[in-house]
Scaffold this active site. Sequence first.
Site, PDB file in Angstrom:
ATOM      1  N   LYS A  15       0.842  -1.197   0.000  1.00 28.56           N
ATOM      2  CA  LYS A  15       0.000   0.000   0.000  1.00 28.56           C
ATOM      3  C   LYS A  15       0.881   1.253   0.000  1.00 28.56           C
ATOM      4  O   LYS A  15       0.686   2.169  -0.771  1.00 28.56           O
ATOM      5  CB  LYS A  15      -0.908  -0.030   1.226  1.00 28.56           C
ATOM      6  CG  LYS A  15      -1.811   1.168   1.344  1.00 28.56           C
ATOM      7  CD  LYS A  15      -2.699   1.031   2.575  1.00 28.56           C
ATOM      8  CE  LYS A  15      -3.354   2.366   2.889  1.00 28.56           C
ATOM      9  NZ  LYS A  15      -4.175   2.334   4.093  1.00 28.56           N
ATOM     10  N   GLU A  52      10.925  -4.503   4.069  1.00 24.00           N
ATOM     11  CA  GLU A  52      11.034  -5.902   3.636  1.00 24.00           C
ATOM     12  C   GLU A  52      10.632  -6.050   2.164  1.00 24.00           C
ATOM     13  O   GLU A  52      11.303  -6.716   1.370  1.00 24.00           O
ATOM     14  CB  GLU A  52      10.107  -6.798   4.479  1.00 24.00           C
ATOM     15  CG  GLU A  52      10.484  -6.919   5.939  1.00 24.00           C
ATOM     16  CD  GLU A  52       9.855  -5.840   6.816  1.00 24.00           C
ATOM     17  OE1 GLU A  52       9.522  -4.758   6.297  1.00 24.00           O
ATOM     18  OE2 GLU A  52       9.696  -6.085   8.024  1.00 24.00           O
ATOM     19  N   GLY A  99      -4.336  -1.900   5.487  1.00 24.38           N
ATOM     20  CA  GLY A  99      -3.553  -3.025   4.963  1.00 24.38           C
ATOM     21  C   GLY A  99      -4.158  -4.377   5.315  1.00 24.38           C
ATOM     22  O   GLY A  99      -4.307  -5.260   4.471  1.00 24.38           O
ATOM     23  N   ARG A 100      -4.546  -4.566   6.579  1.00 25.03           N
ATOM     24  CA  ARG A 100      -5.053  -5.887   6.999  1.00 25.03           C
ATOM     25  C   ARG A 100      -6.482  -6.134   6.546  1.00 25.03           C
ATOM     26  O   ARG A 100      -7.057  -7.181   6.834  1.00 25.03           O
ATOM     27  CB  ARG A 100      -4.905  -6.055   8.513  1.00 25.03           C
ATOM     28  CG  ARG A 100      -5.548  -4.975   9.355  1.00 25.03           C
ATOM     29  CD  ARG A 100      -5.109  -5.056  10.809  1.00 25.03           C
ATOM     30  NE  ARG A 100      -5.551  -3.905  11.592  1.00 25.03           N
ATOM     31  CZ  ARG A 100      -4.918  -2.737  11.667  1.00 25.03           C
ATOM     32  NH1 ARG A 100      -3.808  -2.555  10.985  1.00 25.03           N
ATOM     33  NH2 ARG A 100      -5.377  -1.762  12.410  1.00 25.03           N
ATOM     34  N   GLU A 145      -3.331  -6.527  15.564  1.00 29.00           N
ATOM     35  CA  GLU A 145      -2.923  -5.213  15.060  1.00 29.00           C
ATOM     36  C   GLU A 145      -4.097  -4.227  15.170  1.00 29.00           C
ATOM     37  O   GLU A 145      -3.901  -3.022  15.294  1.00 29.00           O
ATOM     38  CB  GLU A 145      -2.428  -5.302  13.607  1.00 29.00           C
ATOM     39  CG  GLU A 145      -1.511  -4.159  13.213  1.00 29.00           C
ATOM     40  CD  GLU A 145      -0.877  -4.303  11.830  1.00 29.00           C
ATOM     41  OE1 GLU A 145      -1.607  -4.227  10.830  1.00 29.00           O
ATOM     42  OE2 GLU A 145       0.349  -4.485  11.741  1.00 29.00           O
ATOM     43  N   HIS A 180      -2.137 -33.016  19.793  1.00 26.52           N
ATOM     44  CA  HIS A 180      -0.950 -33.742  20.254  1.00 26.52           C
ATOM     45  C   HIS A 180       0.145 -32.770  20.665  1.00 26.52           C
ATOM     46  O   HIS A 180       1.322 -33.127  20.700  1.00 26.52           O
ATOM     47  CB  HIS A 180      -0.472 -34.695  19.158  1.00 26.52           C
ATOM     48  CG  HIS A 180      -1.512 -35.730  18.843  1.00 26.52           C
ATOM     49  ND1 HIS A 180      -1.668 -36.879  19.583  1.00 26.52           N
ATOM     50  CD2 HIS A 180      -2.498 -35.732  17.916  1.00 26.52           C
ATOM     51  CE1 HIS A 180      -2.677 -37.572  19.103  1.00 26.52           C
ATOM     52  NE2 HIS A 180      -3.214 -36.900  18.096  1.00 26.52           N
ATOM     53  N   LYS A 231      10.348  -0.044  13.645  1.00 29.96           N
ATOM     54  CA  LYS A 231      10.867   0.331  12.312  1.00 29.96           C
ATOM     55  C   LYS A 231      11.902   1.445  12.445  1.00 29.96           C
ATOM     56  O   LYS A 231      12.962   1.397  11.813  1.00 29.96           O
ATOM     57  CB  LYS A 231       9.725   0.834  11.423  1.00 29.96           C
ATOM     58  CG  LYS A 231       8.732  -0.228  11.014  1.00 29.96           C
ATOM     59  CD  LYS A 231       7.707   0.381  10.058  1.00 29.96           C
ATOM     60  CE  LYS A 231       6.520  -0.532   9.844  1.00 29.96           C
ATOM     61  NZ  LYS A 231       5.442   0.091   9.105  1.00 29.96           N
TER      62      LYS A 231
HETATM   63  O1  F6P Z   1       3.957  -2.476   9.712  1.00 29.49           O
HETATM   64  C1  F6P Z   1       2.631  -2.824   9.713  1.00 29.49           C
HETATM   65  C2  F6P Z   1       2.016  -2.613   8.371  1.00 29.49           C
HETATM   66  O2  F6P Z   1       1.850  -1.264   8.131  1.00 29.49           O
HETATM   67  C3  F6P Z   1       0.711  -3.362   8.232  1.00 29.49           C
HETATM   68  O3  F6P Z   1      -0.352  -2.711   8.790  1.00 29.49           O
HETATM   69  C4  F6P Z   1       0.636  -3.540   6.753  1.00 29.49           C
HETATM   70  O4  F6P Z   1      -0.307  -4.519   6.420  1.00 29.49           O
HETATM   71  C5  F6P Z   1       2.058  -3.922   6.445  1.00 29.49           C
HETATM   72  O5  F6P Z   1       2.825  -3.126   7.319  1.00 29.49           O
HETATM   73  C6  F6P Z   1       2.493  -3.740   5.019  1.00 29.49           C
HETATM   74  O6  F6P Z   1       2.355  -2.416   4.581  1.00 29.49           O
HETATM   75  P1  F6P Z   1       2.446  -2.036   3.061  1.00 29.49           P
HETATM   76  O7  F6P Z   1       1.322  -2.700   2.336  1.00 29.49           O
HETATM   77  O8  F6P Z   1       2.340  -0.548   3.022  1.00 29.49           O
HETATM   78  O9  F6P Z   1       3.770  -2.520   2.534  1.00 29.49           O
END
Ligand code: F6P
Length: 552
Positions: A209, A215, A270-271, A356, A387, A515
């Site tokens: 987004k 990452e 995002g979620r 979150e 188990h 972060k």
């Molecule tokens: O760090 C948390 C977060 O902002 C989440 O809420 C989100 O889903 C994820 O990182 C990834 O964000 P993006 O889609 O902006 O890369």
Amino acid sequence: MISRSTVTHSAIWQSLQQHHHDIQQQHMRDWFHQDPHRFERFNVSAAGLQLDYSKNRITEHTMTLLLQWANERLLPQQIESLFIGDPVNRSEKRPALHTALRNFGEREVIVDGINIMPEVRDTVRRMESFCWKIRRNQWRGYSNRPFTDVVSIGIGGSFLGPKLASSALKPFWDSRLNIHYLANIDGSHITEILKRLDPATTLFIIQSKSFGTQETLKNATACRQWFLDNGGDEDDLHKHFTAVSSNVEAAKAFGIAEDNIFPMWDWVGGRYSLWSAIGLPLALAVGIDNFRELLRGAYDMDEHFRTAPLGQNMPVIMALLGIWYVNFFNINSHAILPYDHYLRSLPAYLQQLDMESNGKSMTADGYPVDYHTGPIIWGGVGTNGQHAFHQLLHQGTHFSPCDFILPMCSHNPIDNFHAMLVSNCLSQSQALLQGKSEQEALDELIAAGMNKAEAVVLAPQKVIPGNRPSNTLYFPKTTPHSIGALIALYEHKVAAQGMLWGINSFDQWGVELGKQLGDRVLRSLQGETVANDVDGSTNGLIRAFQQMQNSL
Ligand code: F6P
């Protein structure tokens, strides 16, 4: 405006406390004996899903009080606010309009004076055309061979939703396309994925987004380099790299052709973004018709959440039950137990969705809460968990309410596998409910031939208290529609809890500090001298990293 004091400082809250005190010693086993209709009494259906919530520590009176409290908290009005696009995400001054992404109704949804529905529907049509071209081999890689693999690069909500839905819907996959998910910033993960792939037949979707997530950008940059180093050419990048982002400029700056960028919007968290173009890898795997069915299942749950009276409203009932345990029984965890291999990613998905969203200590008005909020979500697929961690569920000093998730029919009805799986699920919730008394344990041991003296010593070890609550969510089969409804159900459960607790379920400021610190730690790890106000432990670990790196 809702302030902190209205959450717990009300007459109904006091009544709930008193009621909790009155019933906490009572056993659900007795309630089932007294009421042969308890299963029917505490059972609700929505969008093709059925919830048996009779194995909860509740009476009719509990539900009456909880529902009164929800009304006092203006829950119906708060639900409506969500759907009509009020800026419910107050700290970011945004609406949370994931429901617009699956709005099959005629309703307009207005953001900043503009109806967003045409753009939403246009995006689904773009996804359709993209999927059609890839799946029909109209859009090919640089060597003119059809794509065999799709790598979705994204993390958090840009990963967990599509990952969950695509593993849940594996029986609907087009077997010619493999979908891989690259999320973590771990050289081992990217290596293991790429080493099996041919750049000429691999399509990358960069899902972010913000287009600013460390990452995702690292993985995307490494994938582009791998592509260029292994036969791809700069001029071929547009055939192999696409993106989904609300930050079009950053995606273009990364080198994605503008026509290959699918939109995201500020008003989708995002979620909550599976339903947007973030669902593209899923749509490629299962086809756009199945993707639309997923949206349809979610829409059916939306309509239920929006219109059903609170007492028959599945997400609201689940939200209230959760609050009953968190705030009155002081329980701080909740287990998710899918009895379906295809739903094995559900606990991880719900961890982000719930934790979150509701892992917050401030009300939306800026008051520190004086009550507990979201629980720790955990779990695992049945019967593996039986188990492993179910021992604690049955005999631990903590109790954790459980959601058993159970499709009644299998996509792979071989032999009597499914009856065996279902029998395990039902007997686990039964065991949690009824437990085993010391006398029962003793009788069993003696009947099995143990002498009385030994049996008396062993029997207390075998006592299982029971009276441990669970929901069973059941439905005919794992399908795009049922998965859409299931995910939307949990979205709304979590949103309803946030509304009732007076917190903002749509921001996530808590993830930012890590972060910020991460940047500085990275520079230290790489040998830069960084202003030294770091704690001794972190400094020691930085030195250990450097020493161990140099020693190999
Ligand atoms: O760090 C948390 C977060 O902002 C989440 O809420 C989100 O889903 C994820 O990182 C990834 O964000 P993006 O889609 O902006 O890369």
